[in-house]
Design a protein around this motif. Structure first.
Motif, PDB file in Angstrom:
ATOM      1  N   LEU A  10      -6.981  -0.751  -0.804  1.00 23.75           N
ATOM      2  CA  LEU A  10      -7.267  -0.918  -2.238  1.00 23.75           C
ATOM      3  C   LEU A  10      -6.353  -1.987  -2.850  1.00 23.75           C
ATOM      4  N   ALA A  11      -5.088  -1.993  -2.430  1.00 20.67           N
ATOM      5  CA  ALA A  11      -4.176  -3.048  -2.900  1.00 20.67           C
ATOM      6  C   ALA A  11      -4.633  -4.388  -2.332  1.00 20.67           C
ATOM      7  N   PRO A  28     -13.440   1.863  -8.770  1.00 25.44           N
ATOM      8  CA  PRO A  28     -12.004   2.031  -9.014  1.00 25.44           C
ATOM      9  C   PRO A  28     -11.683   2.286 -10.500  1.00 25.44           C
ATOM     10  N   SER A  29     -10.758   3.215 -10.741  1.00 26.76           N
ATOM     11  CA  SER A  29     -10.356   3.547 -12.112  1.00 26.76           C
ATOM     12  C   SER A  29      -9.841   2.297 -12.809  1.00 26.76           C
ATOM     13  N   VAL A  30     -10.058   2.263 -14.122  1.00 26.50           N
ATOM     14  CA  VAL A  30      -9.580   1.117 -14.890  1.00 26.50           C
ATOM     15  C   VAL A  30      -8.184   1.453 -15.413  1.00 26.50           C
ATOM     16  N   ILE A  31      -7.270   0.540 -15.225  1.00 22.63           N
ATOM     17  CA  ILE A  31      -5.910   0.753 -15.731  1.00 22.63           C
ATOM     18  C   ILE A  31      -5.772   0.013 -17.048  1.00 22.63           C
ATOM     19  N   GLU A  32      -5.404   0.758 -18.093  1.00 17.19           N
ATOM     20  CA  GLU A  32      -5.153   0.078 -19.378  1.00 17.19           C
ATOM     21  C   GLU A  32      -3.691  -0.329 -19.419  1.00 17.19           C
ATOM     22  N   LEU A  43      -2.827   8.768 -14.399  1.00 13.31           N
ATOM     23  CA  LEU A  43      -3.508   8.584 -13.108  1.00 13.31           C
ATOM     24  C   LEU A  43      -2.589   9.049 -11.983  1.00 13.31           C
ATOM     25  N   THR A  44      -3.086   9.995 -11.193  1.00 10.86           N
ATOM     26  CA  THR A  44      -2.342  10.427 -10.002  1.00 10.86           C
ATOM     27  C   THR A  44      -3.296  10.342  -8.804  1.00 10.86           C
ATOM     28  N   PRO A  45      -2.763  10.191  -7.608  1.00 14.65           N
ATOM     29  CA  PRO A  45      -3.671  10.070  -6.455  1.00 14.65           C
ATOM     30  C   PRO A  45      -4.248  11.425  -6.047  1.00 14.65           C
ATOM     31  N   VAL A 102      -4.010   5.392  -6.852  1.00 17.08           N
ATOM     32  CA  VAL A 102      -4.616   6.135  -7.984  1.00 17.08           C
ATOM     33  C   VAL A 102      -5.947   5.527  -8.415  1.00 17.08           C
ATOM     34  N   LEU A 103      -6.321   4.403  -7.821  1.00 19.61           N
ATOM     35  CA  LEU A 103      -7.580   3.760  -8.243  1.00 19.61           C
ATOM     36  C   LEU A 103      -8.800   4.564  -7.801  1.00 19.61           C
ATOM     37  N   MET A 104      -8.599   5.441  -6.815  1.00 21.17           N
ATOM     38  CA  MET A 104      -9.710   6.299  -6.409  1.00 21.17           C
ATOM     39  C   MET A 104      -9.663   7.568  -7.260  1.00 21.17           C
TER      40      MET A 104
END
Ligand code: KG4
Ligand code: ZN
Length: 392
Positions: A362-363, A171-175, A346-348, A159-161
């Protein structure tokens, strides 16, 4: 270093996948290539993945997939790579892979790759081993470090993309705290993610995984494997129907666990009681598909919303093969709209929902950052049941 090039390999199930990304100093990522070769058609006659066939197919496909991935990334350079003695030991159990790779090394020189990452688990061990041995063979031949990645962390990182982005993205920021609902063909887990990507599994399926339940019900309805997308399509023609009602297993249980095996059996009996699949009208089949899909989503969403509340979750990640379902995303948005709290979902991208190596790359960015020194190759061992808990 201004940029690092990472090559990722994924062979945990029935997709042979290799991706190459460039991680730049400004934290942006450029996708140089993302090749996925699905074996789904080969496994379709078995109604599921056949492990020894998967292993054989990976061994056959890895070298051509590598060649394609390097070519798309403009990293395929004619020349030659010296073949080291160690290669024979590493690939002693994969003669076909060894000869393919030796041919490849005779034709091409070392590409500019800084790190290799490979899925170490969970998944089918014979399939994982092929990818791991291939990664080790490349690492030794190219003198590049090799690091292990957890497949489920890969699904989370898919989901970071951002969905709308092209080949270069930040890459998306995860809160945090974040909650991941992982729904794939092998897994159904609710994972609490704390700052620094540490994981706590708060619930999981006690029997069938969500995607597995979709695949089995698809089979009962006469639909091909993998069944999820076919069930979704059929369900779109369904109408709520009074005579077709299915249970919502464990929806009221106080924990965050799931169970889909009883639901699958309930579909079996429903079909039997209606006179068998040959006697059922197309409309009734669509109604069954819709009610089954709704039953699954009701349970998944009910438990996710409860966890969001209990853990004051700020970001909800929904990933894994089943997250390719638009119906799931619609149901999710509908339920979250009813909450009077802002939550980031967030979804891929659809193509990253099912297995691929870009999510492993990405991981891999996280793992490479955390590892102070390169992993000893002998420590990388396939682990079919590797869960997220031990990772930090
Ligand atoms: O993540 P994935 O590619 O493989 C595993 O790691 O297990 O997930 C594959 C699963 C299959 O069971 C497939 O039927 C399911 O994801 N799936 C879907 C949909 N698309 C794929 N399930 C429901 N609806 C969909 N649209
Ligand atoms: Zn997967």
């Amino acid at each position: 270093m201004n940029k690092q090039t990472i090559l990722a390999i994924e062979t945990s199930c029935d997709e042979t996948a290799i991706a190459i990304i460039e991680k730049r100093k400004d934290k942006s990522v450029k996708i140089l290539s993302n090749v996925v070769l699905s074996q789904a058609e080969k496994h379709a006659p078995y109604g599921g993945v056949f492990p020894s066939l998967a292993k054989r197919e990976h061994a056959k496909n890895l070298t051509p997939v590598l060649e394609r991935a390097l070519k798309e990334a403009n990293l395929l350079i004619p020349g030659s790579t010296p073949i080291k003695d160690k290669l024979k030991n590493i690939l002693s159990r994969e003669p076909e892979l060894q000869s393919n790779l030796e041919e490849f090394f005779k034709a091409y020189s070392n590409p500019q790759i800084d790190h290799i990452v490979v899925t170490q688990g969970p998944g089918l061990e014979p399939a994982l081993w092929v990818g791991i041995n291939f990664a080790k063979a490349l690492g030794i031949s190219w003198s590049v470090s090799v690091g292990p990645v957890n497949h489920l962390e890969g699904h989370i990182c898919s989901v970071l993309m951002p969905e709308s982005e092209g080949s270069v993205f930040t890459p998306s920021v995860i809160e945090f705290p974040a909650l991941a609902l992982l729904v794939s063909g092998k897994h159904t887990e609710l994972v609490l993610i704390k700052p620094g990507h540490t994981y706590e599994i708060i619930g999981r399926t006690q029997d069938d995984a969500t995607g597995e339940a979709f695949d089995k019900v698809a089979r009962m309805l006469g639909l091909p494997y993998p069944g999820g997308p076919h069930v979704e399509k059929l369900a779109s023609l369904g109408r709520p129907n009074q005579k077709i009602k299915l249970p919502r297993p464990m929806i009221t249980s106080k924990d965050y666990n799931f169970s889909f095996s009883g639901l699958k059996t309930a579909v079996l009996y429903l079909i039997k009681n209606m006179g068998g699949i040959e006697k059922i009208t197309e409309q009734d089949k669509a109604d069954i598909a819709l009610e089954f899909q709704q039953a699954v989503f009701d349970v998944l969403l009910h438990k996710s919303l409860r966890a969001i509340d209990e853990y004051s979750v700020k970001t909800l990640i929904v990933s894994g093969g089943v997250s390719a379902s638009s119906s799931l995303k619609n149901a999710l948005n509908e339920s979250l709209n009813k909450l009077d709290k802002e939550i980031n979902i967030l979804t891929p991208k659809r193509t990253l929902a099912t297995d691929n190596a870009l999510m492993i790359a990405l991981a891999g960015i996280h793992r490479i950052k955390k590892e102070k020194q390169a992993t000893n190759l002998d420590e990388i061992q396939a682990n079919g049941r590797w869960n997220l808990k031990g990772i930090n």
